[in-house]
Scaffold this motif. Structure first.
Motif, PDB file in Angstrom:
ATOM      1  N   HIS A  89      34.932  31.277  37.519  1.00 35.23           N
ATOM      2  CA  HIS A  89      35.305  31.111  38.924  1.00 35.23           C
ATOM      3  C   HIS A  89      36.722  30.594  39.091  1.00 35.23           C
ATOM      4  N   GLN A  90      37.246  29.882  38.092  1.00 33.93           N
ATOM      5  CA  GLN A  90      38.587  29.331  38.189  1.00 33.93           C
ATOM      6  C   GLN A  90      39.661  30.418  38.213  1.00 33.93           C
ATOM      7  N   GLU A  91      39.325  31.617  37.777  1.00 33.90           N
ATOM      8  CA  GLU A  91      40.267  32.733  37.758  1.00 33.90           C
ATOM      9  C   GLU A  91      40.294  33.439  39.113  1.00 33.90           C
ATOM     10  N   LYS A  92      40.396  32.679  40.184  1.00 36.15           N
ATOM     11  CA  LYS A  92      40.340  33.212  41.544  1.00 36.15           C
ATOM     12  C   LYS A  92      41.429  34.262  41.787  1.00 36.15           C
ATOM     13  N   VAL A 137      40.532  37.562  40.100  1.00 32.12           N
ATOM     14  CA  VAL A 137      39.464  38.256  40.826  1.00 32.12           C
ATOM     15  C   VAL A 137      40.031  38.964  42.047  1.00 32.12           C
ATOM     16  N   MET A 138      40.882  38.280  42.794  1.00 27.79           N
ATOM     17  CA  MET A 138      41.474  38.884  43.991  1.00 27.79           C
ATOM     18  C   MET A 138      42.392  40.049  43.625  1.00 27.79           C
ATOM     19  N   ARG A 139      43.158  39.891  42.565  1.00 33.46           N
ATOM     20  CA  ARG A 139      44.087  40.943  42.125  1.00 33.46           C
ATOM     21  C   ARG A 139      43.330  42.204  41.702  1.00 33.46           C
ATOM     22  N   VAL A 140      42.291  42.031  40.907  1.00 32.52           N
ATOM     23  CA  VAL A 140      41.500  43.173  40.450  1.00 32.52           C
ATOM     24  C   VAL A 140      40.762  43.815  41.625  1.00 32.52           C
ATOM     25  N   TYR A 151      31.792  41.630  41.208  1.00 34.43           N
ATOM     26  CA  TYR A 151      32.064  40.387  40.475  1.00 34.43           C
ATOM     27  C   TYR A 151      30.742  39.887  39.912  1.00 34.43           C
ATOM     28  N   VAL A 152      30.708  39.671  38.603  1.00 35.63           N
ATOM     29  CA  VAL A 152      29.516  39.189  37.923  1.00 35.63           C
ATOM     30  C   VAL A 152      29.751  37.740  37.535  1.00 35.63           C
TER      31      VAL A 152
END
Length: 178
Positions: free
Chosen positions: A128-131, A134-137, A150-151
């Motif tokens: 979850h810290q890679e917010k 996640v948004m970029r992908v 998102y898993v």
């Protein structure tokens, strides 16, 4: 409506056979006809998808064990129509799933998605810290017309045997089930 049709049919055809017995016979025949047609449909769809027809290509991103369980659910049942292209990740997951590159290579190429193997659906499994990632992908998938999922990272990585539950629309983990 079937019962009414059977009753009317019985009344017009003859009065020797009891209506209830005719409905039982017709109900059993209809049950077995539906059962056989559903089975034949499932076999036909399985055969067609094993030959590559009507399938969706999927790509996984991340190295969490959650990807393997999702892979098993989606790909091992040929009637669902999923074909795994591979995964982008830092750790080796399994021999069944081809490694397409590292996570860093994937992140570097998100600006040039034509160099990535994206498929029709992409499943991202990072903490979850890679917010920002996640948004970029997610934005890249939207621009490429690729369905994004998102898993959440597996609870097994905590060393606990936690079970998933939903509270309203929020996913939570618990130590026991009610």
């Amino acid at each position: 409506t079937w019962m009414i049709a059977a009753y009317l049919l019985q009344k017009t055809v003859g009065s020797m056979t009891p209506v209830g017995w005719l409905m039982v016979q017709q109900g059993c025949v209809l049950f077995f006809v539906l059962l056989i047609t559903r089975l034949a449909e499932r076999i036909l769809i399985k055969w067609y998808r094993q030959r590559g027809g009507n399938t969706r290509r999927i790509t996984f991103v991340g190295s969490d064990s959650e990807i393997l369980s999702l892979y098993d659910q989606l790909v091992n049942n040929p009637t669902t129509g999923y074909r795994a292209m591979g995964y982008y990740g830092d750790k080796s997951l399994t021999d069944r799933l081809e490694c397409l590159g590292s996570l860093e290579e994937f992140v570097a190429k998100t600006d040039r998605p034509e160099e990535l193997s994206l498929g029709d659906e992409l499943y991202l499994c990072v903490p979850h810290q890679e917010k920002n990632l996640v948004m970029r992908v997610s934005r890249m998938c939207d621009h490429q017309m690729v369905r994004f999922f998102y898993v959440p990272v597996s609870s097994e990585s905590f060393g606990l045997s936690l079970k998933r539950e939903l509270i309203e629309d929020r996913e939570v983990f618990t130590t026991y089930e009610n």
